[in-house]
Enzyme design. Structure first.
Site, PDB file in Angstrom:
ATOM      1  N   ASP A   1       0.870  -1.180   0.000  1.00 52.03           N
ATOM      2  CA  ASP A   1       0.000   0.000   0.000  1.00 52.03           C
ATOM      3  C   ASP A   1       0.908   1.232   0.000  1.00 52.03           C
ATOM      4  O   ASP A   1       2.143   1.141   0.057  1.00 52.03           O
ATOM      5  CB  ASP A   1      -0.969  -0.041   1.195  1.00 52.03           C
ATOM      6  CG  ASP A   1      -2.200   0.842   0.960  1.00 52.03           C
ATOM      7  OD1 ASP A   1      -2.169   1.682   0.031  1.00 52.03           O
ATOM      8  OD2 ASP A   1      -3.183   0.724   1.709  1.00 52.03           O
TER       9      ASP A   1
HETATM   10  C1  BGC Z   1      -5.191   3.082   0.196  1.00 49.14           C
HETATM   11  C2  BGC Z   1      -5.339   2.027  -0.878  1.00 49.14           C
HETATM   12  C3  BGC Z   1      -5.219   2.650  -2.236  1.00 49.14           C
HETATM   13  C4  BGC Z   1      -3.917   3.372  -2.338  1.00 49.14           C
HETATM   14  C5  BGC Z   1      -3.680   4.025  -3.674  1.00 49.14           C
HETATM   15  C6  BGC Z   1      -4.002   3.960  -0.034  1.00 49.14           C
HETATM   16  O1  BGC Z   1      -4.025   5.080   0.804  1.00 49.14           O
HETATM   17  O2  BGC Z   1      -5.093   2.457   1.458  1.00 49.14           O
HETATM   18  O3  BGC Z   1      -6.579   1.387  -0.707  1.00 49.14           O
HETATM   19  O4  BGC Z   1      -5.341   1.675  -3.229  1.00 49.14           O
HETATM   20  O5  BGC Z   1      -3.881   4.403  -1.352  1.00 49.14           O
HETATM   21  O6  BGC Z   1      -4.501   5.112  -3.874  1.00 49.14           O
END
Ligand code: BGC
Length: 741
Positions: A267
């Site tokens: 993530d």
């Molecule tokens: C979130 C993810 C997301 C990623 C990219 C993160 O802050 O937890 O779910 O896919 O950002 O935007």
């Protein structure tokens, strides 16, 4: 000739081997990098491609993606970029795309086929934009409603989540990844991310690995079985070990034990968070080492990882084989997607990709593309209809008789597009454009009701009444005056973007601002009060549950919310949504998920009912369904058998309708404490007025497993209660007993 990797006649593995053999260490580590397009300058973005052979970008749309791809195709080896996007409810970061309800809303349909269709539509729109990969589905369980991301889940249950996950993954990925309109799915956030103690986002999940296997693994296992191409490792720690650094969970459980052969992306800045948030590494080299060793393959938005990883390998601290394994997994997917065979060169906005001449592609939207075309909007409308849950309907207040002269639509969420959309659309996140006017039509509850009322010669009035949060901004007497001479009041309350999403966990789930006061004052008008909840999650609203004449949950329904609610209110559609998540009476009552463990002294807080306000699986229709004749194909079995469960369901109401028949199991005596009930199957079926249908479930006895104290999955002999009914409440369920020998 000689460039085997460019030659389609070789197998994917041969092509990967050939390409890896040609790559420098720098290029290999570059492939592991995913750069955030919105966090770097244009020059930096280009440098990441030309100088470091970056493997992927996220959050670049359409023309930007196309430009970056052209640069990548002209580098030494011409390795195409992979473009990822949070298309978690349609390609909703793109204004003009079809916007579905949130995952929580989609889960209210209990309709795997429709959810799969939503995935297909999303894939076509994302692919038409030249992108390849959605960071969806979210397989976290929404068990603590204080968590800010409840809206993104399929609800609280592992079985329902797993079934819907497999469906949407099949929708995204299609029959083959090489189809031009297939995109990669991403099962996230692996694992137990929603279980941060106290509902705190990215906080430690204070649970054991046994619990991980029992509750949180099943949906992810289904994702592996469905061939999900990518996984995302979660932010949080489990019992003190950050998942990013958790070799046991990633390399061990996921890759070795489940045999997952796709790749794992971290993530957002997980590698950096090991230093800055979780404090388990003092510098980037230590963080990078942990991240690689644990089994992460692609690194989202931690750009310092690149230099650190290079040093680690050059100094012999991390073996190059680990890098090769990560790069192999990434390249394999790029080959499977057809990126080396034309897809990367030809991706353009408007879906002019070769092979796009199929019937589905010929459907055109507003801008001449398949994005937002009629067929896609029809799917969104159908899923939205089925996502609306009727929670109360006293004295058959609904559907309206049609003889009303005037309807008052009141409340802060009646006409608020942002609240109807919710999170992860172009209006909200990650780069909010709150003032951008939606290109496609949007039905708020107000505009939906207005349209339907006008067609019937009924007049409407509207008043906002109050703000969702700000108590200074209230005009309750104005709202009451407006409602005074109407025949019925529709009050639309809920939450707003400031209370929904990452960094927005709530301690208090009651109606915020002056909303409670608004409802109570409206009730005093003496008109039938229909409350519509437009919110990211269940709220604690016992007063509304007791006092509303009708209550509907719409969650964040997307572009067709108002239309779907109006169809139900005016009786054009018989509601069929059921809750994928339980409602509490009070925040202090959490957690209220239905599959609790037994053993709590008293089974309730002394100042709160023992049951939830509304239970998982619950939802009314304009009908009543009668259940009878529960029977099993056999009452004794072995662990290898498959048992068939039958039940007769009669539609005893005046309307045709759709009912979701649910099967729960209780393990009567088990070596570890097991839930009071656990969903193991459901069937959504159409039943005509007066008709009796025999509904059939196939139950493999292997599904009756527990995770024992040694973390082993076993089916223990003994009795199991087989419980079937319309929702998870004990009083709703018929019971039969199955004995496993
Ligand atoms: C979130 C993810 C997301 C990623 C990219 C993160 O802050 O937890 O779910 O896919 O950002 O935007």
């Amino acid at each position: 000739m000689g460039m085997k990797y460019k030659d389609k006649s070789y197998t994917v593995e041969e092509r990967v081997d050939d390409l890896i053999g040609r790559m420098t260490l720098e290029e290999k580590i570059g492939q592991m990098m995913q750069i955030s397009f919105i966090s770097v300058s244009t020059e930096e973005a280009e440098e990441w491609i030309t100088r470091r052979c970056a493997g992927s970008f996220l959050h670049a749309l359409g023309d930007d993606a196309k430009r970056l791809q052209e640069i990548a195709m002209n580098t030494r080896l011409g390795i195409p970029l992979l473009f990822g996007i949070d298309a978690v409810r349609g390609h909703a970061l793109h204004n003009g795309a079809t916007i579905f309800p949130t995952q929580l809303g989609m889960a209210c349909t209990w309709n795997p086929e429709l959810v799969k269709k939503a995935g297909r539509v999303t894939a076509k729109e994302v692919a038409a934009d030249g992108l390849h990969w959605t960071f969806s589905p979210i397989l976290c369980l929404g068990r603590d409603l204080r968590w800010g991301r409840i809206n993104e889940t399929f609800g609280e249950d592992p079985h329902l989540t797993g079934v819907l996950a497999a469906s949407i993954i099949q929708g995204y990925q299609g029959d083959s990844l090489s189809d031009p309109d297939s995109i990669l799915a991403c099962a996230k956030h692996y694992i137990a991310y929603g279980e941060g103690t106290g509902g705190r986002d990215a906080y430690d999940s204070q649970i054991s690995m046994r619990k991980v296997r029992e509750v949180f693994l099943p949906p992810f296992r289904k994702a592996v079985e469905a061939g999900c191409a990518t996984f995302m490792s979660s932010y949080q720690s489990i019992d003190g070990t950050p998942v990013t650094a958790n070799k046991r969970a990633l390399r061990g459980l996921l890759k070795e034990e489940l045999g997952y052969d796709g790749f794992v992306v971290t993530d957002w800045n997980n590698a950096g968070s090991l230093i800055s948030n979780q404090h388990v590494a003092g510098d980037m080299e230590t963080a990078a080492k942990k991240t690689i060793e644990a089994g992460n393959d692609m690194i989202m938005n931690t750009n310092e990882f690149y230099e650190a990883a290079l040093r680690l390998v050059r100094n012999g601290i991390v073996p190059e084989e680990l890098i090769d394994d990560a790069v192999r997994r990434i390249l394999r997917i790029k080959f499977k997607l057809g990126l080396f065979d034309g897809r990367a060169n030809s991706a353009t906005v408007a879906g002019a990709y070769p092979g796009s001449g199929s019937a589905a592609h010929n459907a055109v939207g507003q801008d001449g593309s398949i994005i937002g075309c009629k067929e896609h909007l029809d799917t969104a409308l159908e899923i939205t209809r089925q996502s609306i849950v009727l929670l109360e309907n006293r004295n058959n207040t609904l559907p309206l008789s049609g003889t009303e002269k005037k309807i008052a639509v009141i409340g802060p969420n009646a006409d608020d597009i942002q609240s109807h959309f919710g999170d992860w659309t172009f209006l909200s996140h990650p780069e909010p454009k709150p003032d951008e006017a939606p290109i496609l039509p949007v039905y708020t509850i107000l505009s939906g009701i207005r349209e339907f009322a006008e067609e019937r010669g009924i007049s409407t009035v509207y008043h906002k009444g109050c703000d969702i949060m700000d108590v200074e901004d209230e005009d309750i007497s104005g709202a009451v005056e407006c409602a005074a001479d109407s025949d019925v009041v529709v009050a639309v309350v809920g939450d707003c973007l400031r209370q929904n999403g990452e960094y927005k966990d709530r301690a208090d789930l009651s109606l915020s601002g002056s909303q409670q006061k608004l409802l109570e004052t409206l009730k005093k008008c003496g008109k039938p009060l229909i409350v519509v909840l437009v919110s990211s999650k269940p709220l604690a609203m016992p007063w509304a549950a007791e006092n509303a004449d009708a209550l509907l949950a719409a969650f964040n329904p997307g572009m067709f919310g108002g239309r779907a609610v109006a169809e139900i209110i005016f009786g054009e559609v018989n509601p069929c949504g059921k809750l994928p998540i339980s409602f509490p009476y009070h925040s202090g009552q959490l957690p209220v998920y239905y599959n609790q463990l037994p053993g709590w002294h008293g089974g309730r807080y002394m100042d709160m009912p023992g049951r939830p306000l509304y239970s998982f699986g619950y939802g009314l229709s304009y009908n009543c369904y009668e259940y009878s004749g529960l029977r099993l194909s056999q009452t004794t079995c072995t662990a290898d058998d498959t048992v068939t469960v039958y039940v007769d369901v009669t539609n005893a109401g005046p309307y045709d309708g759709m009912e979701t028949v649910q099967l729960y199991v209780k393990d009567v005596i088990s070596s570890v404490v097991t839930p009071v009930r656990q969903l193991k199957g459901f069937v959504k079926t159409e039943i005509r007025s007066g008709e009796t249908k025999t509904v059939e479930f196939t139950l493999p006895v292997s599904e009756l497993y527990i995770i024992d104290e040694n973390e082993k999955q076993v089916v223990e002999p003994g009795e199991f209660e087989i419980l079937v009914g319309p929702d998870s409440r004990p009083e709703s369920l018929l019971k039969a007993v199955l004995t496993v020998l």
